[in-house]
Structure formats: structure tokens, C-alpha cells
Design a protein around this motif. Structure first.
Motif, PDB file in Angstrom:
ATOM      1  N   PHE A  16     -75.121 -95.863  48.907  1.00 21.58           N
ATOM      2  CA  PHE A  16     -75.492 -94.603  48.269  1.00 21.58           C
ATOM      3  C   PHE A  16     -74.498 -94.253  47.156  1.00 21.58           C
ATOM      4  N   SER A  20     -75.208 -93.770  43.258  1.00 23.31           N
ATOM      5  CA  SER A  20     -74.736 -92.543  42.595  1.00 23.31           C
ATOM      6  C   SER A  20     -73.957 -92.880  41.327  1.00 23.31           C
ATOM      7  N   HIS A  50     -81.834 -93.689  43.262  1.00 26.83           N
ATOM      8  CA  HIS A  50     -80.883 -92.862  44.004  1.00 26.83           C
ATOM      9  C   HIS A  50     -81.628 -91.850  44.871  1.00 26.83           C
ATOM     10  N   ALA A  51     -82.586 -91.157  44.300  1.00 28.44           N
ATOM     11  CA  ALA A  51     -83.324 -90.121  45.022  1.00 28.44           C
ATOM     12  C   ALA A  51     -84.170 -90.720  46.139  1.00 28.44           C
ATOM     13  N   ASP A  54     -82.149 -91.253  49.152  1.00 35.53           N
ATOM     14  CA  ASP A  54     -81.897 -89.973  49.799  1.00 35.53           C
ATOM     15  C   ASP A  54     -83.118 -89.478  50.568  1.00 35.53           C
ATOM     16  N   GLU A  55     -84.298 -89.738  50.054  1.00 35.69           N
ATOM     17  CA  GLU A  55     -85.528 -89.252  50.676  1.00 35.69           C
ATOM     18  C   GLU A  55     -85.848 -89.948  51.998  1.00 35.69           C
ATOM     19  N   ALA A  58     -81.884 -90.556  55.460  1.00 34.39           N
ATOM     20  CA  ALA A  58     -81.358 -89.564  56.406  1.00 34.39           C
ATOM     21  C   ALA A  58     -82.219 -89.470  57.671  1.00 34.39           C
TER      22      ALA A  58
END
Length: 131
Positions: A16, A20, A50-51, A54-55, A58
Motif C-alpha cells: 500500500f 501511495s 491505490h484506491a 483500499d476498497e 480492509a
């Protein structure tokens, strides 16, 4: 104890950070967008790579942690974690480091969906067993 999940959480966090940094590098320099993609297709790819990480990561990692907490065999947790990590690396590399839609993007999201689906089903199974 979440010993196996901790390993994959740490490795995924490192990836990640790499994604970033790719976004930050795309924003450096005169005339580069400080917000948004500035109409640059490669910058858009970096942002979305990147997004997208994140989507999906997690929730998937949380499900894996729940499975480990509920006593699933460490090899199941390793199998899920390793496939999530491999899928996210493939997808992130294809999206953030290349300008073409290479196979890694499809394989990467496929592995991510597979791990998310299996982890979700195993959590449902564990929950039903507890009733």
C-alpha cells in the motif's frame, strides 16, 4: 492471537505504501496535478490502483482475521493471505506501473474476489456453526 494475519497485514501495508508513493510521484513537479488526475491517463491509473487496493483489502483482511480468531487452521489463513497479497500485487502493478490493461489486472482482481468470497463463506459457516 493473530500471528498469521499480522504477517499479511504487514506485507499488504508495505505494498500500500508503494502504491501511495506512485501517486505522490505523479504529483511532483511543475504542472503536475496536486488534486485529481489533471487529465493524465497514467495519473488516473495510479490513483485508481491505490484506491482499488483500499476498497478491497480492509474488509478482506478483517474477514481473514476473524477466521484466525475463530481457530481456522493456520494453513487456511496462509492460503487466503498469500492469495490476497499476490492478487493485490498483480493488480496494483498492472494498474499503477503500466499503461496497458495487462493480464495481471484481471488475474489480480480475480484472486481478490476469490479470497473475499471464500473468507466470507467461511465466516458465515463459522457463524452458523456457533448458533
Amino acid at each position: 492471537m493473530l500471528k498469521v494475519t499480522l504477517l499479511y497485514a504487514g506485507l499488504l501495508a508495505v505494498w500500500f505504501l508503494v502504491l501511495s508513493i506512485r501517486v505522490i510521484q505523479g504529483r511532483m513537479g511543475k504542472g503536475r496535478p496536486s488534486l485529481g488526475d489533471g487529465g493524465d491517463p497514467m495519473m488516473l491509473r495510479r490513483i485508481r490502483g491505490h484506491a482499488n487496493f483500499d476498497e478491497y483489502v480492509a474488509l478482506t483482511l478483517l474477514l481473514i482475521a476473524f477466521l484466525e480468531l475463530n481457530g481456522w487452521h493456520p494453513w487456511v489463513i496462509h492460503l487466503l493471505g498469500a492469495n490476497l497479497l499476490f492478487g493485490r500485487i498483480l493488480h496494483g502493478y498492472a494498474f499503477s506501473f503500466t499503461q496497458e490493461h495487462v493480464m495481471g489486472r484481471s488475474v489480480g482482481i480475480g484472486l481478490t474476489f476469490l479470497v473475499l468470497s471464500i473468507a466470507a463463506l467461511l465466516c458465515v459457516f463459522s457463524g452458523v456453526q456457533a448458533l
